[in-house]
Design a protein around this motif. Structure first.
Motif, PDB file in Angstrom:
ATOM      1  N   ARG A 135       0.797  -1.231   0.000  1.00 23.11           N
ATOM      2  CA  ARG A 135       0.000   0.000   0.000  1.00 23.11           C
ATOM      3  C   ARG A 135       0.825   1.275   0.000  1.00 23.11           C
ATOM      4  N   TYR A 136       2.122   1.180  -0.013  1.00 20.41           N
ATOM      5  CA  TYR A 136       2.961   2.369   0.096  1.00 20.41           C
ATOM      6  C   TYR A 136       3.483   2.800  -1.275  1.00 20.41           C
ATOM      7  N   ARG A 137       3.415   4.083  -1.567  1.00 20.64           N
ATOM      8  CA  ARG A 137       3.860   4.620  -2.861  1.00 20.64           C
ATOM      9  C   ARG A 137       5.390   4.674  -2.969  1.00 20.64           C
ATOM     10  N   ASP A 147      -0.618  -4.892   7.726  1.00 20.12           N
ATOM     11  CA  ASP A 147      -0.962  -5.150   6.329  1.00 20.12           C
ATOM     12  C   ASP A 147      -1.220  -6.627   6.029  1.00 20.12           C
TER      13      ASP A 147
END
Length: 166
Positions: A135-137, A147
């Motif tokens: 979920r991390y850019r 997560d």
């Protein structure tokens, strides 16, 4: 009286051990140093090349966990993964698994940099699934203890892609 107490104690021990850690269908396995604490009851590939070979020959996706022994983020993720029986069962039955404390020579396994912990999926055609990410850019393949649901969803996606694309 003593025999009945011993019998009751034996039954309690047997019942409590049945609700412990996940045990594979083939029975309890001998602990391996290759697990590095990520699931001693699981069979781990020793090298990236061996993982790719097993993945191709058994037609299962390869899961690669990059981590470091002294990294607190790696330790936290390891703790929740080893305590989650569902993930342990999925890793055992549906995937070839490898954990690495070093980088491989395959640059496809670090498309957005080298950081830990990082979990990547490779399908049996030896294609790194860069489209299955967290979920991390800024760290596309990083997972944190919170997560786990996303990790399970991504594991399902890797299996689904295996059936639909190969």
């Amino acid at each position: 009286m003593i025999k009945s107490l011993l019998s009751a104690l034996l039954v309690l021990v047997a019942v409590s051990s049945a609700f412990g850690k996940y045990i594979p269908k083939s029975g309890k396995r001998i602990p391996q140093t290759l697990s590095r604490g990520w699931g001693d009851q699981l069979v781990w590939a020793q090298t990236y090349e061996e993982g790719l070979y097993w993945s191709r020959s058994r037609n299962k996706p390869l899961v690669i966990i990059f981590h470091l022994a002294d990294c607190p983020h790696s330790a936290a993720l390891k703790k929740v993964i080893t305590e989650d029986n569902d993930i342990q069962k999925r890793l055992d039955e549906d995937f070839i698994i490898l954990n690495l404390m070093y980088e491989t020579t395959d640059k496809h396994l670090s498309p957005d940099g080298q950081y830990v912990p990082r979990i990547m999926f490779v399908d049996p055609s030896m294609t790194v699934r860069a489209d299955i990410n967290g979920r991390y850019r800024n760290r596309l393949y990083a997972y944190e203890p919170a997560d786990l649901t996303l990790l399970k969803t991504n594991m399902d996606a890797a299996k689904k892609l295996l059936k639909s694309e190969l």
